[in-house]
Scaffold this active site. Structure first.
Site, PDB file in Angstrom:
ATOM      1  CB  CYS A  16      -0.921   0.000   1.216  1.00 60.48           C
ATOM      2  SG  CYS A  16      -2.139  -1.343   1.216  1.00 60.48           S
ATOM      3  CB  ALA A  17       4.162   2.126   1.351  1.00 58.38           C
TER       4      ALA A  17
END
Length: 364
Positions: free
Chosen positions: A138-139
């Site tokens: 998700c980063a």
């Protein structure tokens, strides 16, 4: 200076509601000893609808990792061109104007990367650089923005294309029955996004500074266990508590830029779940309204991994944007536990904020 232009976002046509998700959990796991807890956690996510690349009947099957990865490739090739063309149009550029493609995805695997296919089929020059990022989860949306900023700082006339393609439903594992896995089954959705970072011109976020931070000794809190059946998602129950150690990193980045992270004009934050947003509001001392675009993404699409920050930014654009020179923070969180953070000002066309030019030399 580099400007992050309006993102284009697409979600698949198959929709599952929160009510349908809860009903499925009840029917498929009726004897699970922790079912009431899992149902409560899923309901508390605030997710109302999610979009899936397949009908739910097909999503719940597991034909094997090989078939799933083939489907990932097929669907990526079918769906990525639309968001890419829209992002280029929004940035008023053509494929020939792009110098680097940054492709982020953690829900399927291709080698060569989809970037090679895009260059061969979509009119990008053969000398276009390729930066595929597969392991930041998700980063990666925040990381893609930062790497595009770095590239355009090194090559001021260059333009970067960011593409995020996440089919989280292809990682569903029917044999994973831990509470974290059941929660994930009700939290993650599928989505794609693309955005251009222009080295010169454009309307959007004029990127001024970026940074990364990794919380020590948390590398096993979000992870994949890669088995013959594919990617098995591991989510530690301590993940929702990570905003307390990450908030100081966001504050430090802003302080180094002579800004106050608690007093900015807009915030584009990865919506990993409601606890993430609620805690960050508390530790940054900002009102819940500050994260309204991220909350809207979570409610309507669920957690669409690396595409979240781009969708939240798209919602800011669709809301009319911000005042010229308004200051903002963008941040994505993912495995590591890692934060990828950016600071920038809203810029309309070629009206570069005066303060930004003075800070450019020391911004990255």
């Amino acid at each position: 200076m580099a400007t992050l232009c309006r993102p284009a976002v697409s979600v698949p046509e198959h929709v599952i509601t929160m009510e349908e998700t809860l009903d499925l959990a009840r029917s498929r796991h009726a004897d699970h000893p922790q079912l009431p807890l899992a149902l409560r956690l899923i309901e508390n996510t605030g997710v109302r609808t999610r979009h899936l690349v397949q009908p739910i009947e097909e999503t719940l099957k597991h034909p094997g990792f090989e078939e799933r990865n083939k489907l990932y490739q097929t669907e990526a090739k079918a769906r990525v061109p639309e968001v890419v063309r829209q992002a280029l149009d929004d940035a008023e550029l053509k494929p020939a104007d792009i110098d680097v493609i940054i492709y982020v995805s953690c829900t399927g695997f291709m080698m060569p990367s989809l970037t090679a296919w895009m260059i061969n089929t979509m009119g990008f020059p053969s000398n276009t650089r390729q930066i595929p990022i597969a392991q930041l989860g998700c980063a990666a949306g925040g990381a893609a923005i930062n790497r595009a900023h770095d590239f355009c700082t090194a090559y001021p006339e260059a333009n970067a294309l960011i593409v995020a393609c996440e089919f989280c439903s292809l990682c569903y594992q029917p044999t994973d029955l831990g509470v974290g896995s059941l929660l994930s089954n009700g939290l993650f959705g599928d989505g794609l996004a693309a955005a251009v970072v222009r080295g010169r011109g454009g309307t959007g976020v004029l990127l001024e500074r970026n940074g990364s931070y990794l919380i020590p000794e948390t590398e096993e809190w979000i992870a994949y266990d890669v088995r013959a059946t594919g990617f098995h998602f591991l989510l530690d129950k301590r993940v929702p508590t990570t905003m307390e150690p990450l908030a100081p990193a966001l504050k430090a980045l802003a302080t180094a830029h002579d800004w106050d992270a608690s007093d900015l004009d807009f915030y584009i934050i990865h919506a990993g779940g409601p606890r993430i947003l609620d805690d960050l509001c508390k530790f940054l001392q900002v009102p819940p309204e500050a994260f309204r675009f991220s909350r809207a993404t979570l409610t309507e699409y669920g957690n669409i991994a690396s595409a979240v920050v781009l969708d939240a930014l798209r919602r800011l654009f669709d809301d009319g944007g911000a005042d010229h020179s308004a200051r903002g923070l963008l941040a994505g969180f993912g495995p590591g536990i890692t934060a990828e953070m950016s600071l920038g000002r809203w810029s309309v066309g070629d009206r570069e904020p005066a303060q930004a030019a003075a800070q450019a030399a020391s911004s990255v």
